[in-house]
Design a protein around this motif. Structure first.
Motif, PDB file in Angstrom:
ATOM      1  N   HIS A 159      10.443  16.680   2.074  1.00 46.66           N
ATOM      2  CA  HIS A 159      11.707  16.399   2.753  1.00 46.66           C
ATOM      3  C   HIS A 159      11.995  14.901   2.702  1.00 46.66           C
ATOM      4  CE1 HIS A 159      11.487  20.491   4.210  1.00 46.66           C
ATOM      5  NE2 HIS A 159      10.249  20.244   4.594  1.00 46.66           N
ATOM      6  N   LEU A 160      13.245  14.559   2.860  1.00 48.65           N
ATOM      7  CA  LEU A 160      13.622  13.145   2.799  1.00 48.65           C
ATOM      8  C   LEU A 160      13.753  12.506   4.174  1.00 48.65           C
ATOM      9  CD1 LEU A 160      16.007  13.526  -0.184  1.00 48.65           C
ATOM     10  CD2 LEU A 160      14.025  12.019  -0.094  1.00 48.65           C
ATOM     11  N   ARG A 161      13.528  13.258   5.219  1.00 49.49           N
ATOM     12  CA  ARG A 161      13.647  12.706   6.567  1.00 49.49           C
ATOM     13  C   ARG A 161      12.474  11.765   6.839  1.00 49.49           C
ATOM     14  NH1 ARG A 161      12.404  13.857  11.784  1.00 49.49           N
ATOM     15  NH2 ARG A 161      11.085  15.630  11.259  1.00 49.49           N
ATOM     16  N   GLY A 162      12.795  10.592   7.369  1.00 47.39           N
ATOM     17  CA  GLY A 162      11.753   9.621   7.663  1.00 47.39           C
ATOM     18  C   GLY A 162      12.307   8.446   8.429  1.00 47.39           C
ATOM     19  N   GLU A 163      11.585   7.339   8.379  1.00 42.24           N
ATOM     20  CA  GLU A 163      12.028   6.142   9.087  1.00 42.24           C
ATOM     21  C   GLU A 163      11.467   4.895   8.418  1.00 42.24           C
ATOM     22  OE1 GLU A 163      10.574   5.966  13.118  1.00 42.24           O
ATOM     23  OE2 GLU A 163       8.526   6.403  12.507  1.00 42.24           O
ATOM     24  N   ALA A 164      12.196   3.813   8.611  1.00 45.16           N
ATOM     25  CA  ALA A 164      11.727   2.488   8.215  1.00 45.16           C
ATOM     26  C   ALA A 164      11.399   1.761   9.512  1.00 45.16           C
ATOM     27  CB  ALA A 164      12.814   1.744   7.448  1.00 45.16           C
ATOM     28  N   VAL A 165      10.220   1.169   9.568  1.00 43.03           N
ATOM     29  CA  VAL A 165       9.735   0.531  10.783  1.00 43.03           C
ATOM     30  C   VAL A 165       9.435  -0.928  10.459  1.00 43.03           C
ATOM     31  CG1 VAL A 165       7.931   0.541  12.547  1.00 43.03           C
ATOM     32  CG2 VAL A 165       8.708   2.710  11.548  1.00 43.03           C
ATOM     33  N   ARG A 186       8.347   5.435   5.755  1.00 44.81           N
ATOM     34  CA  ARG A 186       7.584   6.677   5.660  1.00 44.81           C
ATOM     35  C   ARG A 186       8.486   7.896   5.737  1.00 44.81           C
ATOM     36  NH1 ARG A 186       4.458   6.516  11.437  1.00 44.81           N
ATOM     37  NH2 ARG A 186       6.328   6.408  12.723  1.00 44.81           N
ATOM     38  N   ARG A 187       8.103   8.874   4.900  1.00 44.78           N
ATOM     39  CA  ARG A 187       8.707  10.204   4.979  1.00 44.78           C
ATOM     40  C   ARG A 187       7.699  11.068   5.704  1.00 44.78           C
ATOM     41  NH1 ARG A 187       8.851  10.690  -0.628  1.00 44.78           N
ATOM     42  NH2 ARG A 187       8.741  12.936  -0.400  1.00 44.78           N
ATOM     43  N   PHE A 188       8.183  11.841   6.650  1.00 46.25           N
ATOM     44  CA  PHE A 188       7.275  12.621   7.484  1.00 46.25           C
ATOM     45  C   PHE A 188       6.588  13.737   6.710  1.00 46.25           C
ATOM     46  CE2 PHE A 188      10.627  11.150  10.544  1.00 46.25           C
ATOM     47  CZ  PHE A 188       9.876  10.105  11.049  1.00 46.25           C
ATOM     48  N   ASP A 223       0.862  -1.179   0.000  1.00 46.15           N
ATOM     49  CA  ASP A 223       0.000   0.000   0.000  1.00 46.15           C
ATOM     50  C   ASP A 223       0.894   1.223   0.000  1.00 46.15           C
ATOM     51  OD1 ASP A 223      -2.289  -1.598   0.143  1.00 46.15           O
ATOM     52  OD2 ASP A 223      -2.314  -1.565   2.332  1.00 46.15           O
ATOM     53  N   LEU A 224       0.773   2.065  -1.030  1.00 44.95           N
ATOM     54  CA  LEU A 224       1.646   3.226  -1.207  1.00 44.95           C
ATOM     55  C   LEU A 224       0.827   4.507  -1.257  1.00 44.95           C
ATOM     56  CD1 LEU A 224       3.245   0.737  -2.357  1.00 44.95           C
ATOM     57  CD2 LEU A 224       4.254   2.290  -3.980  1.00 44.95           C
ATOM     58  N   PHE A 225       1.289   5.513  -0.514  1.00 42.44           N
ATOM     59  CA  PHE A 225       0.669   6.826  -0.579  1.00 42.44           C
ATOM     60  C   PHE A 225       1.746   7.890  -0.709  1.00 42.44           C
ATOM     61  CE2 PHE A 225      -0.431  10.808   1.576  1.00 42.44           C
ATOM     62  CZ  PHE A 225      -1.423  11.245   0.717  1.00 42.44           C
ATOM     63  N   ASP A 226       1.551   8.807  -1.646  1.00 48.01           N
ATOM     64  CA  ASP A 226       2.444   9.953  -1.829  1.00 48.01           C
ATOM     65  C   ASP A 226       1.670  10.978  -2.651  1.00 48.01           C
ATOM     66  OD1 ASP A 226       5.501  10.787  -1.640  1.00 48.01           O
ATOM     67  OD2 ASP A 226       4.778  11.390  -3.621  1.00 48.01           O
ATOM     68  N   PRO A 227       1.928  12.264  -2.433  1.00 49.97           N
ATOM     69  CA  PRO A 227       1.214  13.259  -3.243  1.00 49.97           C
ATOM     70  C   PRO A 227       1.375  13.066  -4.752  1.00 49.97           C
ATOM     71  CG  PRO A 227       2.113  14.317  -1.317  1.00 49.97           C
ATOM     72  CD  PRO A 227       2.645  12.899  -1.317  1.00 49.97           C
ATOM     73  N   ASP A 250       2.330  13.666   3.941  1.00 51.91           N
ATOM     74  CA  ASP A 250       3.305  12.638   4.254  1.00 51.91           C
ATOM     75  C   ASP A 250       3.420  11.679   3.076  1.00 51.91           C
ATOM     76  OD1 ASP A 250       0.703  11.764   4.752  1.00 51.91           O
ATOM     77  OD2 ASP A 250       1.328  10.339   6.276  1.00 51.91           O
ATOM     78  N   SER A 251       4.178  10.632   3.234  1.00 51.49           N
ATOM     79  CA  SER A 251       4.443   9.693   2.158  1.00 51.49           C
ATOM     80  C   SER A 251       4.841   8.373   2.798  1.00 51.49           C
ATOM     81  CB  SER A 251       5.582  10.247   1.299  1.00 51.49           C
ATOM     82  OG  SER A 251       5.996   9.319   0.344  1.00 51.49           O
TER      83      SER A 251
END
Length: 158
Positions: free
Chosen positions: A120-126, A114-116, A30-34, A102-103
């Protein structure tokens, strides 16, 4: 899988985490991005990974505010959509959701990249954090349920 979170802050790290998430996916993505402009969905390596996933009976759902970037810049993704239209569904958000910024990529309900903020490229892999993944899954389902049919293979004349 052990619970972990790995922060990232560069394009290279984002792409690396995204490729890792796609490589481990077996059943659902499942992918979400503008607009998916930073995702490189038209790149040959991602195309190969998505084809492997879909050939193994995976299901891909994608939601964007706009599909213009994918239509113009990702011909491989459009071919993938034509080849695996039975397993890929693309939707577009209505005007009321366009403020979402977000993305994220959610795989098999167990992995999240996810990118917050999309600018921006800041985010995390969970990985295996049930609370964070459940929150992202619920968020995606909410976005999905309000979104409308979007990109189709026929849109590009395929």
């Amino acid at each position: 899988m052990e619970q972990s979170s790995q922060p990232f802050s560069s394009r290279m790290e984002f792409e690396q985490q995204l490729r890792g998430c796609l490589a481990r996916a077996e059943h659902s993505l499942d992918l979400f991005d503008p607009d998916f402009s930073l995702w490189n969905l038209g790149h040959s390596a991602l195309d190969a990974e998505l084809r492997r996933f879909l050939a193994g009976h995976g299901r891909l759902r994608l939601v964007a505010h706009s599909n213009a970037h994918l239509q113009r810049m990702a011909p491989r993704f459009l071919r993938l959509l034509a080849d695996f239209g039975h397993a890929v569904e693309c939707r577009q958000t209505p005007a009321g959701l366009r403020q979402l910024s977000d993305s994220f990529c959610l795989a098999d309900g167990a992995m999240l990249v996810r990118r917050f903020h999309c600018d921006h490229l800041r985010g995390e892999a969970v990985f295996a954090d049930s609370d964070a993944i459940k929150l992202a899954s619920d968020r995606f389902e909410s976005i999905w349920s309000e979104s409308l049919p979007g990109l189709h293979a026929s849109t590009a004349g395929l």
